[in-house]
Design a protein around this motif. Structure first.
Motif, mmCIF file in Angstrom:
data_model
loop_
_atom_site.group_PDB
_atom_site.id
_atom_site.type_symbol
_atom_site.label_atom_id
_atom_site.label_comp_id
_atom_site.label_asym_id
_atom_site.label_seq_id
_atom_site.Cartn_x
_atom_site.Cartn_y
_atom_site.Cartn_z
ATOM 1 N N TYR A 8 4.092 15.683 116.866
ATOM 2 C CA TYR A 8 2.624 15.443 117.229
ATOM 3 C C TYR A 8 1.595 16.184 117.156
ATOM 4 O O TYR A 8 1.478 17.321 117.429
ATOM 5 C CB TYR A 8 2.773 14.799 118.556
ATOM 6 N N LEU A 9 0.969 16.625 115.786
ATOM 7 C CA LEU A 9 0.096 17.187 115.282
ATOM 8 C C LEU A 9 -1.422 16.172 115.607
ATOM 9 O O LEU A 9 -1.979 15.724 115.168
ATOM 10 C CB LEU A 9 -0.127 17.210 113.708
ATOM 11 N N THR A 10 -2.207 17.423 115.889
ATOM 12 C CA THR A 10 -3.402 17.172 116.784
ATOM 13 C C THR A 10 -4.972 18.709 115.688
ATOM 14 O O THR A 10 -4.508 19.440 115.191
ATOM 15 C CB THR A 10 -3.986 17.542 118.261
ATOM 16 N N PHE A 11 -5.821 17.453 115.179
ATOM 17 C CA PHE A 11 -6.756 18.160 113.534
ATOM 18 C C PHE A 11 -7.931 17.934 114.875
ATOM 19 O O PHE A 11 -8.253 17.587 115.627
ATOM 20 C CB PHE A 11 -6.582 17.626 112.874
ATOM 21 N N ASP A 12 -9.700 18.552 114.426
ATOM 22 C CA ASP A 12 -10.086 18.473 114.854
ATOM 23 C C ASP A 12 -11.274 17.742 113.626
ATOM 24 O O ASP A 12 -12.456 18.059 112.961
ATOM 25 C CB ASP A 12 -10.847 20.208 114.634
ATOM 26 N N GLY A 13 -10.930 16.645 113.834
ATOM 27 C CA GLY A 13 -11.726 16.264 112.385
ATOM 28 C C GLY A 13 -11.412 15.969 111.200
ATOM 29 O O GLY A 13 -11.570 14.823 110.792
ATOM 30 N N ASN A 14 -10.508 16.175 110.622
ATOM 31 C CA ASN A 14 -9.740 16.097 109.274
ATOM 32 C C ASN A 14 -7.894 15.839 109.288
ATOM 33 O O ASN A 14 -7.685 15.141 108.689
ATOM 34 C CB ASN A 14 -9.474 17.448 109.139
ATOM 35 N N ALA A 15 -7.861 14.269 110.924
ATOM 36 C CA ALA A 15 -6.359 13.666 110.307
ATOM 37 C C ALA A 15 -6.130 13.396 109.733
ATOM 38 O O ALA A 15 -5.215 13.231 109.162
ATOM 39 C CB ALA A 15 -6.595 13.415 112.167
ATOM 40 N N GLN A 16 -7.576 12.431 109.476
ATOM 41 C CA GLN A 16 -7.096 11.496 107.675
ATOM 42 C C GLN A 16 -6.720 11.532 106.276
ATOM 43 O O GLN A 16 -5.899 11.882 105.952
ATOM 44 C CB GLN A 16 -8.103 10.885 108.160
ATOM 45 N N GLU A 17 -7.353 13.200 106.792
ATOM 46 C CA GLU A 17 -6.675 14.004 105.642
ATOM 47 C C GLU A 17 -5.760 14.706 105.235
ATOM 48 O O GLU A 17 -4.716 14.545 104.436
ATOM 49 C CB GLU A 17 -8.232 15.283 105.633
ATOM 50 N N ALA A 18 -5.695 15.869 106.302
ATOM 51 C CA ALA A 18 -3.910 15.925 106.805
ATOM 52 C C ALA A 18 -2.576 14.553 106.963
ATOM 53 O O ALA A 18 -1.964 14.625 105.834
ATOM 54 C CB ALA A 18 -3.497 15.768 108.113
ATOM 55 N N ILE A 19 -3.167 13.784 106.947
ATOM 56 C CA ILE A 19 -2.269 12.267 107.266
ATOM 57 C C ILE A 19 -1.786 11.890 105.477
ATOM 58 O O ILE A 19 -1.158 11.971 105.225
ATOM 59 C CB ILE A 19 -2.642 10.491 107.722
ATOM 60 N N ASP A 20 -2.787 11.518 104.922
ATOM 61 C CA ASP A 20 -2.968 12.088 103.510
ATOM 62 C C ASP A 20 -2.065 12.681 102.726
ATOM 63 O O ASP A 20 -1.446 12.576 101.876
ATOM 64 C CB ASP A 20 -4.301 11.421 102.378
ATOM 65 N N PHE A 21 -2.383 14.004 103.189
ATOM 66 C CA PHE A 21 -1.428 15.194 102.564
ATOM 67 C C PHE A 21 -0.055 15.018 102.296
ATOM 68 O O PHE A 21 0.261 15.440 101.644
ATOM 69 C CB PHE A 21 -2.089 16.310 102.655
#
Length: 136
Positions: A8-21
Motif C-alpha cells: 500500500y503506497l501513500t503519497f502527499d497529494g500526488n497519488a493520482q499522478e502516481a497511479i497514472d504513472f
C-alpha cells in the motif's frame, strides 16, 4: 489470512499522478478511485480531491494507493504499508493486539464505513500494517 499481503503506497497529494504513472509502466488497470471528498465523513475542502483509496492491477499483480490525510506527513519509510485481510473479527483482534505491543497505533481497531473492522499499526520493527476484516 486471505490471499497475499498487498503493498500500500501513500503519497502527499500526488497519488493520482502516481497511479497514472504506475498503471502505464506496468500496463495495469486502475480500479476504484475514491476521493476523501466522496467519503462519508467530514472532510476539509482542501482535502476533497486527495485520493482516499485506489488500486491498480494486472492479473495477480496488485498495488493499493492513497494520499495521506491532511496533517499526516509522508516520509520515506512511512509511505509503504502492508495490507492484510483477516478472515474473522477474532483474527483481526488477535493480530492487532500482538502488533501493537511495543509499537505505535496509527488508527485504532474500529468499525468503518468501508469495512467491518480496520486498524493501522506500526510494529516494534517499524513495519506499518493495514489490517482489515471485510463486510459481508
Amino acid at each position: 489470512m486471505k490471499g497475499q499481503v498487498t503493498p500500500y503506497l501513500t503519497f502527499d497529494g500526488n497519488a493520482q499522478e502516481a497511479i497514472d504513472f504506475y498503471a502505464k509502466v506496468f500496463g495495469a488497470e486502475i480500479q476504484g478511485v475514491q476521493k476523501f471528498g466522496e467519503a462519508d465523513f467530514p472532510t476539509p475542502p482542501e482535502a476533497a480531491d486527495r485520493i482516499m483509496h485506489s488500486r491498480f492491477r494486472k492479473g495477480d499483480f496488485l498495488i493499493m494507493v492513497s494520499d495521506a490525510f491532511l496533517g499526516h506527513p509522508v516520509n520515506a519509510g512511512n509511505n509503504v504499508s502492508l495490507a492484510v485481510t483477516c478472515e474473522s473479527a477474532d483474527e483481526i483482534q488477535s493480530v492487532y493486539d500482538e502488533l501493537k505491543v511495543d509499537g505505535t497505533v496509527h488508527m485504532e481497531l474500529q468499525d468503518t464505513f468501508w469495512n467491518s473492522k480496520f486498524a493501522k499499526v506500526q510494529d516494534k520493527f517499524g513495519v506499518i500494517w493495514d489490517l482489515d476484516f471485510p463486510k459481508g
